[in-house]
Design an enzyme around this catalytic site. Structure first.
Site, PDB file in Angstrom:
ATOM      1  N   ASP A  46       0.687  -1.180   0.007  1.00 26.60           N
ATOM      2  CA  ASP A  46       0.280   0.403   0.001  1.00 26.60           C
ATOM      3  C   ASP A  46       1.146   1.146   0.125  1.00 26.60           C
ATOM      4  O   ASP A  46       0.477   1.734   0.286  1.00 26.60           O
ATOM      5  CB  ASP A  46      -1.424   0.144   1.126  1.00 26.60           C
ATOM      6  CG  ASP A  46      -1.480  -1.848   1.548  1.00 26.60           C
ATOM      7  OD1 ASP A  46      -1.789  -2.134   0.348  1.00 26.60           O
ATOM      8  OD2 ASP A  46      -1.724  -1.289   3.231  1.00 26.60           O
ATOM      9  N   GLU A 228     -11.426  -2.067  -3.656  1.00 30.47           N
ATOM     10  CA  GLU A 228     -10.422  -1.522  -2.310  1.00 30.47           C
ATOM     11  C   GLU A 228      -9.701   0.393  -3.214  1.00 30.47           C
ATOM     12  O   GLU A 228      -9.342  -0.213  -3.861  1.00 30.47           O
ATOM     13  CB  GLU A 228     -10.309  -1.842  -1.155  1.00 30.47           C
ATOM     14  CG  GLU A 228      -8.902  -3.217  -1.516  1.00 30.47           C
ATOM     15  CD  GLU A 228      -9.065  -3.923  -0.948  1.00 30.47           C
ATOM     16  OE1 GLU A 228      -9.413  -3.895   0.459  1.00 30.47           O
ATOM     17  OE2 GLU A 228      -7.511  -4.812  -1.108  1.00 30.47           O
TER      18      GLU A 228
END
Length: 348
Positions: A46, A228
């Site tokens: 991420d 997401e």
């Protein structure tokens, strides 16, 4: 979603223990940025990137020893050679421990420079739950040797609980051309959401307002929407939304991939090149899914956008290295804008 983040912390901490962080990716097209990346590239999950002066900074989900296990930090002078940086946190903020009992680390940070301070948004959650919180910390500089350096925690920004239909993780800040500030977020549940922020505080402009829907994927009743990690940026008169579909955190078996869509307004609707709506699982593939798994780096996703001083656009993301125990690895690809006005990630 919360399930996959907690799984990542456990699995990839083990995977990285035997991995060589000094091995550069090989087997890619000669001369591409991803082929030249070197140094401390794992474990990175991420990631987001920003530049201060002549130093590039990457922040990512906390995977690593000590305070690197809260939010991980890396730096580079050339976008190629990376080394560990100074993590912004030594421990979880007290408010986060109370808001999300059982939380151990920090997920999916986002970084931006706003009104003279760096804003670091971050998420705190636990395995399998949407009892999640997004917090904010600020600092006047990213240089730990500079006068005034130090992260001031500004507390809670958005909280989700089991009564909500979204999950307050994967935050990403954006300021539009009119000066309005926004925070996109979300993972699974009913999809990706958008909050308008108070430009002064960096927190919701109207705390009681319901978020706007950005993206969702049709699923059977009772199943989660498998989308997401939203990220919005501007280019060529459009707002662009990046998001990840399918499952990460399964190492080389991950089916994660990244799509892109655009809109004339920040609030959407965002549509792919074929006109498909992100509210109905549409969009255009930007980072390949490679479901047949013939390439070294698999499951490319959780993208962030970065525009350098020379105007070059980049997408930063992680992918799982088949030749290195499936460890999540830092990836950076320049975006080339085609004659049709749509981006292509070079050397992904």
């Amino acid at each position: 979603m919360a399930i996959k983040r907690a799984f990542a912390v456990a699995v990839f901490a083990l995977a990285s223990a035997g991995a060589s962080a000094q091995t550069a990716p090989v087997g890619l097209a000669s001369g591409t940025l991803n082929a030249r990346l070197n140094g401390d590239l794992t474990p990175v999950h991420d990631p987001v990137i920003i530049r201060e002066g002549d130093i590039y900074h990457v922040f990512s989900t906390g995977l690593g020893p000590g305070s690197q296990g809260l939010i991980a930090s890396r730096t580079s002078r050339d976008l190629v050679q990376w080394e560990k940086g100074t993590p912004p946190f030594e421990r979880l903020p007290d408010w986060a421990v109370k808001a999300v009992p059982g939380a151990k680390n920090i997920w999916a940070p986002d970084i931006a420079y706003v009104n003279g301070r760096y804003r670091l948004y971050y998420a705190v959650s636990t395995f399998g739950s949407n009892r999640s919180a997004i917090g904010l910390a600020t600092s006047p500089t990213l240089d730990p040797t500079a006068p005034g350096y130090g992260w001031r925690d500004e507390g809670l920004v958005v909280l989700s609980t089991p009564v909500d239909d979204y999950n307050a993780i994967d935050p990403a800040f954006f300021a539009d051309k009119s000066g309005r500030h926004w925070l996109s977020l979300g993972s699974f549940w009913t999809g990706l959401k958008l909050f308008e922020l108070d430009p002064r505080t960096g927190k919701p402009l109207k705390p009681s307002a319901k978020p706007r829907a950005l993206a969702s994927r049709p699923v059977p009743a009772g199943a989660p929407s498998i989308v997401e990690a939203p990220y919005i940026f501007a280019h060529g008169g459009y707002y662009w939304l990046l998001a990840s579909y399918d499952y990460c955190c399964k190492g080389v078996n991950s089916t994660y991939y990244t799509v892109v869509a655009r809109s004339k307004t920040v609030e959407g609707p965002y549509r792919g090149k074929d006109g498909s709506s992100m509210l109905a699982g549409g969009g255009t593939i930007l980072l390949r899914a490679d479901l047949q798994e013939k390439q070294r780096f698999r499951g490319p996703g959780h993208p962030g956008h970065f525009r350098d001083a020379d105007g070059t656009d980049y997408v930063v993301y992680h992918a799982y290295d088949r030749e290195n125990k499936g460890v999540p690895t830092l990836r950076i690809a320049p975006l080339r804008w085609g004659a049709d006005g749509w981006p292509v990630a070079e050397g992904q």
